[in-house]
Design a protein around this motif. Structure first.
Motif, PDB file in Angstrom:
ATOM      1  N   THR A 293       0.523  -0.904   0.209  1.00 39.19           N
ATOM      2  CA  THR A 293       0.044  -0.115  -0.337  1.00 39.19           C
ATOM      3  C   THR A 293       0.859   1.652   0.181  1.00 39.19           C
ATOM      4  O   THR A 293       0.442   2.565  -0.617  1.00 39.19           O
ATOM      5  CB  THR A 293      -1.208  -0.434   1.379  1.00 39.19           C
ATOM      6  N   PHE A 294       1.824   1.043   0.842  1.00 40.13           N
ATOM      7  CA  PHE A 294       2.281   2.409   0.845  1.00 40.13           C
ATOM      8  C   PHE A 294       3.389   2.443  -0.630  1.00 40.13           C
ATOM      9  O   PHE A 294       3.323   4.017  -0.977  1.00 40.13           O
ATOM     10  CB  PHE A 294       3.788   1.974   1.942  1.00 40.13           C
ATOM     11  N   GLU A 295       3.984   1.642  -0.931  1.00 37.61           N
ATOM     12  CA  GLU A 295       4.619   2.218  -2.382  1.00 37.61           C
ATOM     13  C   GLU A 295       3.468   2.462  -3.351  1.00 37.61           C
ATOM     14  O   GLU A 295       3.712   3.348  -4.113  1.00 37.61           O
ATOM     15  CB  GLU A 295       4.755   0.867  -3.660  1.00 37.61           C
ATOM     16  N   LEU A 296       1.944   1.730  -3.644  1.00 37.11           N
ATOM     17  CA  LEU A 296       1.122   2.100  -4.622  1.00 37.11           C
ATOM     18  C   LEU A 296       0.536   3.775  -4.152  1.00 37.11           C
ATOM     19  O   LEU A 296       0.161   4.890  -5.324  1.00 37.11           O
ATOM     20  CB  LEU A 296      -0.269   1.502  -4.145  1.00 37.11           C
ATOM     21  N   LEU A 297       0.768   4.570  -2.198  1.00 40.05           N
ATOM     22  CA  LEU A 297       0.516   5.508  -2.184  1.00 40.05           C
ATOM     23  C   LEU A 297       1.501   6.411  -2.860  1.00 40.05           C
ATOM     24  O   LEU A 297       1.041   7.549  -3.117  1.00 40.05           O
ATOM     25  CB  LEU A 297       0.437   5.681  -0.954  1.00 40.05           C
ATOM     26  N   LYS A 298       3.099   5.927  -2.486  1.00 39.73           N
ATOM     27  CA  LYS A 298       3.795   6.816  -2.916  1.00 39.73           C
ATOM     28  C   LYS A 298       3.812   7.451  -4.418  1.00 39.73           C
ATOM     29  O   LYS A 298       4.204   8.019  -5.184  1.00 39.73           O
ATOM     30  CB  LYS A 298       5.250   5.723  -3.042  1.00 39.73           C
ATOM     31  N   ASP A 299       3.291   5.993  -5.371  1.00 40.18           N
ATOM     32  CA  ASP A 299       3.624   6.143  -7.274  1.00 40.18           C
ATOM     33  C   ASP A 299       2.326   7.378  -7.181  1.00 40.18           C
ATOM     34  O   ASP A 299       2.369   8.304  -8.002  1.00 40.18           O
ATOM     35  CB  ASP A 299       3.248   4.687  -7.625  1.00 40.18           C
ATOM     36  N   LEU A 323      -1.660   6.472   6.221  1.00 46.83           N
ATOM     37  CA  LEU A 323      -2.520   5.871   5.234  1.00 46.83           C
ATOM     38  C   LEU A 323      -2.091   4.693   5.158  1.00 46.83           C
ATOM     39  O   LEU A 323      -3.345   3.344   5.582  1.00 46.83           O
ATOM     40  CB  LEU A 323      -2.756   6.182   4.221  1.00 46.83           C
ATOM     41  N   ALA A 324      -0.701   4.238   4.744  1.00 48.76           N
ATOM     42  CA  ALA A 324      -0.573   2.553   4.548  1.00 48.76           C
ATOM     43  C   ALA A 324      -0.689   1.872   5.805  1.00 48.76           C
ATOM     44  O   ALA A 324      -1.130   0.904   5.724  1.00 48.76           O
ATOM     45  CB  ALA A 324       0.798   2.294   4.031  1.00 48.76           C
ATOM     46  N   GLY A 325      -0.277   2.514   7.260  1.00 45.56           N
ATOM     47  CA  GLY A 325      -0.748   1.973   8.430  1.00 45.56           C
ATOM     48  C   GLY A 325      -1.923   2.016   8.600  1.00 45.56           C
ATOM     49  O   GLY A 325      -2.356   0.978   9.004  1.00 45.56           O
ATOM     50  N   ALA A 326      -2.628   2.610   8.151  1.00 43.87           N
ATOM     51  CA  ALA A 326      -3.382   2.496   8.744  1.00 43.87           C
ATOM     52  C   ALA A 326      -4.915   1.844   8.060  1.00 43.87           C
ATOM     53  O   ALA A 326      -5.381   0.818   8.748  1.00 43.87           O
ATOM     54  CB  ALA A 326      -4.856   4.120   8.421  1.00 43.87           C
ATOM     55  N   ILE A 327      -4.334   1.332   6.705  1.00 45.28           N
ATOM     56  CA  ILE A 327      -5.269   0.507   5.543  1.00 45.28           C
ATOM     57  C   ILE A 327      -4.804  -0.905   6.544  1.00 45.28           C
ATOM     58  O   ILE A 327      -5.426  -1.535   6.347  1.00 45.28           O
ATOM     59  CB  ILE A 327      -4.563   0.163   4.335  1.00 45.28           C
ATOM     60  N   ALA A 328      -3.575  -1.223   6.873  1.00 42.24           N
ATOM     61  CA  ALA A 328      -2.610  -2.145   7.361  1.00 42.24           C
ATOM     62  C   ALA A 328      -3.208  -2.427   8.676  1.00 42.24           C
ATOM     63  O   ALA A 328      -4.017  -3.698   8.895  1.00 42.24           O
ATOM     64  CB  ALA A 328      -1.220  -2.225   7.540  1.00 42.24           C
ATOM     65  N   GLN A 329      -3.608  -1.444   9.762  1.00 44.98           N
ATOM     66  CA  GLN A 329      -4.477  -1.876  11.061  1.00 44.98           C
ATOM     67  C   GLN A 329      -5.982  -2.285  10.539  1.00 44.98           C
ATOM     68  O   GLN A 329      -6.177  -3.268  11.601  1.00 44.98           O
ATOM     69  CB  GLN A 329      -4.147  -0.662  11.904  1.00 44.98           C
ATOM     70  N   THR A 330      -6.516  -1.362   9.720  1.00 42.29           N
ATOM     71  CA  THR A 330      -7.983  -2.186  10.136  1.00 42.29           C
ATOM     72  C   THR A 330      -7.826  -3.189   8.456  1.00 42.29           C
ATOM     73  O   THR A 330      -9.194  -3.700   9.909  1.00 42.29           O
ATOM     74  CB  THR A 330      -8.545  -0.458   8.585  1.00 42.29           C
ATOM     75  N   SER A 331      -7.382  -3.929   8.524  1.00 43.75           N
ATOM     76  CA  SER A 331      -7.292  -5.452   7.799  1.00 43.75           C
ATOM     77  C   SER A 331      -6.892  -6.630   8.724  1.00 43.75           C
ATOM     78  O   SER A 331      -8.084  -7.486   8.762  1.00 43.75           O
ATOM     79  CB  SER A 331      -6.037  -5.286   6.532  1.00 43.75           C
ATOM     80  N   ILE A 332      -5.407  -6.196   9.507  1.00 45.07           N
ATOM     81  CA  ILE A 332      -5.911  -7.050  10.663  1.00 45.07           C
ATOM     82  C   ILE A 332      -6.464  -6.667  12.135  1.00 45.07           C
ATOM     83  O   ILE A 332      -5.688  -7.220  13.172  1.00 45.07           O
ATOM     84  CB  ILE A 332      -4.144  -7.366  10.583  1.00 45.07           C
ATOM     85  N   TYR A 333      -7.186  -5.407  11.918  1.00 44.19           N
ATOM     86  CA  TYR A 333      -7.705  -5.240  13.967  1.00 44.19           C
ATOM     87  C   TYR A 333      -8.682  -6.401  14.502  1.00 44.19           C
ATOM     88  O   TYR A 333      -8.165  -6.221  15.639  1.00 44.19           O
ATOM     89  CB  TYR A 333      -8.185  -3.707  13.431  1.00 44.19           C
ATOM     90  N   PRO A 334      -9.447  -7.014  13.508  1.00 46.86           N
ATOM     91  CA  PRO A 334      -9.859  -8.169  13.865  1.00 46.86           C
ATOM     92  C   PRO A 334      -8.781  -9.401  14.528  1.00 46.86           C
ATOM     93  O   PRO A 334      -9.447  -9.624  16.315  1.00 46.86           O
ATOM     94  CB  PRO A 334     -10.750  -8.839  13.054  1.00 46.86           C
ATOM     95  N   MET A 335      -7.600  -9.329  14.357  1.00 45.83           N
ATOM     96  CA  MET A 335      -6.836 -10.252  14.989  1.00 45.83           C
ATOM     97  C   MET A 335      -6.262  -9.495  16.039  1.00 45.83           C
ATOM     98  O   MET A 335      -5.912 -10.498  17.179  1.00 45.83           O
ATOM     99  CB  MET A 335      -5.704 -10.657  13.748  1.00 45.83           C
ATOM    100  N   ASP A 336      -5.824  -8.567  15.493  1.00 44.41           N
ATOM    101  CA  ASP A 336      -5.144  -7.482  17.294  1.00 44.41           C
ATOM    102  C   ASP A 336      -6.345  -7.582  18.237  1.00 44.41           C
ATOM    103  O   ASP A 336      -6.246  -7.274  19.466  1.00 44.41           O
ATOM    104  CB  ASP A 336      -5.298  -6.379  17.178  1.00 44.41           C
ATOM    105  N   LEU A 337      -7.705  -7.659  17.695  1.00 45.01           N
ATOM    106  CA  LEU A 337      -8.734  -7.755  18.769  1.00 45.01           C
ATOM    107  C   LEU A 337      -8.737  -8.895  19.964  1.00 45.01           C
ATOM    108  O   LEU A 337      -8.659  -8.826  21.077  1.00 45.01           O
ATOM    109  CB  LEU A 337     -10.424  -7.050  18.515  1.00 45.01           C
ATOM    110  N   VAL A 338      -8.807 -10.188  18.718  1.00 45.92           N
ATOM    111  CA  VAL A 338      -8.798 -11.056  19.779  1.00 45.92           C
ATOM    112  C   VAL A 338      -8.084 -11.472  20.631  1.00 45.92           C
ATOM    113  O   VAL A 338      -7.683 -11.933  21.456  1.00 45.92           O
ATOM    114  CB  VAL A 338      -8.963 -12.460  18.853  1.00 45.92           C
ATOM    115  N   LYS A 339      -6.692 -10.664  19.871  1.00 52.14           N
ATOM    116  CA  LYS A 339      -4.944 -11.391  20.547  1.00 52.14           C
ATOM    117  C   LYS A 339      -5.246 -10.035  22.039  1.00 52.14           C
ATOM    118  O   LYS A 339      -4.934 -11.040  23.051  1.00 52.14           O
ATOM    119  CB  LYS A 339      -3.996 -10.411  19.945  1.00 52.14           C
TER     120      LYS A 339
END
Length: 497
Positions: A293-299, A323-339
């Motif tokens: 995501t970071f690479e795409l956003l940079k371009d 933004l890349a961190g926010a997208i990555a965080q949102t994508s894996i957030y359910p796993m973080d909550l269960v952890k």
């Protein structure tokens, strides 16, 4: 007429098989030796000795009879190698065989001998026609085999830079002159990255997640290295992570020793690692999503500016990284909550619920939206954390630059120290948001972010937002160090350096 065509085609094929002008075919017989190098360079042993002595004297301007760090540094500057990509320290280390901090002529000549042999071997590997020169199509094939995909324009730039006489081919002398002062192993990946850096070719801005990765080199290996480094780091610091989380959710006054005893009663030694399996599993997808995501956003940001080769700048990196961190965080957030739920689940006797049963329990009792409780404070902390971290790192790096140039201070350790301090500062500044997020994840009684803020401040005061900060900071240094060391080791084992 058909016969004339065949004769013309035959003549063309013969011309193509004939050595190109400027090439110097060397008949390969036996293992590669300095004799092959001399033949390829059209040089006698005496002429070669004079050339190496002349190069040594170029660096030894003070006529000391040896080279030290300052002389090598000054020599590379005179060769117009950009300051941030000088290899003075590495070059000194490779040449200095007796480790006395100086390079005499014999040591320098030994380095040149080894380097020219190394470069000749890889030159021969690229020169599949064995006609004594590298053609553009041969260079392209070699890069493709190494997993580096470039377009025609970038290939032309590469050829133009190395091909000093602009005759469309690269002789061994040109190849040697381009790389003989590069102290690292001459793999295809290293050679291409060296060309990118020294020639300041913009390939879409230097990557900062992780640093120094070309968009043309397959990123799978880097993701493997980053994933293993992240998993190792998180496992090593898992007890501190669980201790931090347990303290964050405590609404009454608590101490580190009290939290440690509570975790120990909950399941002895293994209780300190509860939730780490899920923490390790989410490292790879989180890193992959963030990186791509970071690479795409940079371009996208660069193209939006209207100039394809414009530097994205610190602001652009901050936006793209955030933004890349926010997208990555949102994508894996359910796993973080269960952890977090696993880490805060109190079960005297040590029998914690399984991942599947806990996930089903959350789904049935609270609904799918429950998997995103605490996401807002989590996202709110990303941009300021990245900004503080980046600004502090750049400031500390600038402050330490005079020491990095001294041969007594290893640059990588200073960089690690800068990263550790900047990371700790950024984490401290946004820590209250971490506490709010963790409490929303762990306790369904809270109605929302504002409810957590009000109840925490009302019952525990200002310092309630910093519960668990000490174990969080304690894990910064080992986490950064372990990640750095494992990542570098993995890169070497995967032939990325």
């Amino acid at each position: 007429m058909g016969k004339e065509d065949e004769e013309r085609r035959g003549k063309q094929d013969e011309d193509q098989r004939r050595p190109q002008e400027g090439c110097n075919p060397v008949k390969k017989a036996g293992p590669v030796s300095l004799e092959h190098v001399l033949l390829a360079l059209r040089e006698t042993e005496e002429e070669r000795e004079v050339r190496i002595r002349s190069l040594f004297n170029f660096f030894d301007v003070a006529d000391h009879g040896y080279l030290d760090f300052a002389q090598i540094e000054a020599g590379l500057s005179a060769l117009l190698i950009p300051a941030e990509y000088k290899y003075a320290r590495d070059l000194l280390k490779v040449c200095d065989s007796d480790k006395d901090g100086r390079v005499d002529f014999d040591e320098f000549r030994s380095y040149i001998n080894d380097k020219e042999l190394e470069l000749y071997r890889i030159f021969q590997a690229i020169d599949v026609e064995h006609n004594g020169c590298i053609l553009p199509e041969e260079l392209l094939d070699a890069l493709l085999k190494a997993g580096i995909e470039i377009n025609d324009e970038e290939l032309a730039h590469f050829m133009e830079h190395v091909d000093k006489d602009n005759n469309g081919i690269i002789t061994f002398e040109e190849w040697r002159d381009f790389l003989f002062l590069y102290p690292h192993e001459a793999t295809f990946e290293n050679i291409y990255k060296y060309w990118e850096r020294v020639c300041l070719v913009d390939i879409g801005e230097q990557a900062v997640i992780p640093e120094g990765i070309s968009k043309h080199i397959h990123k799978t290996k880097y993701l493997i290295a980053g994933g293993v480094a992240g998993a190792t780091s998180r496992t090593a610091t898992a007890p501190l992570d669980r201790l931090k989380v347990m303290m964050q959710v405590q609404t009454t006054k608590t101490t580190i020793s009290h939290a440690v005893k509570e975790i120990w009663r909950d399941g002895r030694f293994l209780a300190f690692f509860r939730g780490n399996g899920l923490n390790v599993v989410k490292v790879a997808p989180e890193s992959a999503i963030k990186f791509y995501t970071f690479e795409l956003l940079k371009d996208f940001i660069v193209k939006t500016k209207g100039e394809a080769k414009e530097d994205i700048g610190a602001g652009g990196r901050l936006v793209a990284g955030g933004l890349a961190g926010a997208i990555a965080q949102t994508s894996i957030y359910p796993m973080d909550l269960v952890k977090t739920r696993l880490q805060t689940y109190v079960c005297p006797g040590g029998k914690a619920p399984s991942l599947g049963s806990l996930s089903r329990e959350i789904w049935v009792q609270e609904g799918p939206r429950a998997f995103y409780r605490g996401l807002v404070p989590s996202l709110l902390g990303i941009i300021p954390y990245a900004g503080i971290d980046l600004a502090a790192y750049e400031t500390l790096k600038d402050m330490s630059r005079p020491y990095i140039l001294k041969d007594t201070d290893p640059g990588p350790l200073i960089q690690l120290g800068c990263g550790t301090v900047s990371g700790a500062l950024g984490a401290t500044c946004v820590y209250p948001l971490q506490v709010i997020r963790t409490r929303l994840q762990a306790d369904r009684a809270y109605k929302g972010m504002s409810d957590v803020i009000w109840k925490t401040f009302q019952k525990e005061g200002f310092w309630g937002f910093y519960k668990g900060l000490v174990p969080n900071l304690l894990k910064v240094v080992p986490a950064a160090s372990i990640t750095y060391l494992v990542y570098e080791s993995m890169k070497k084992s995967l032939a990325l350096d």
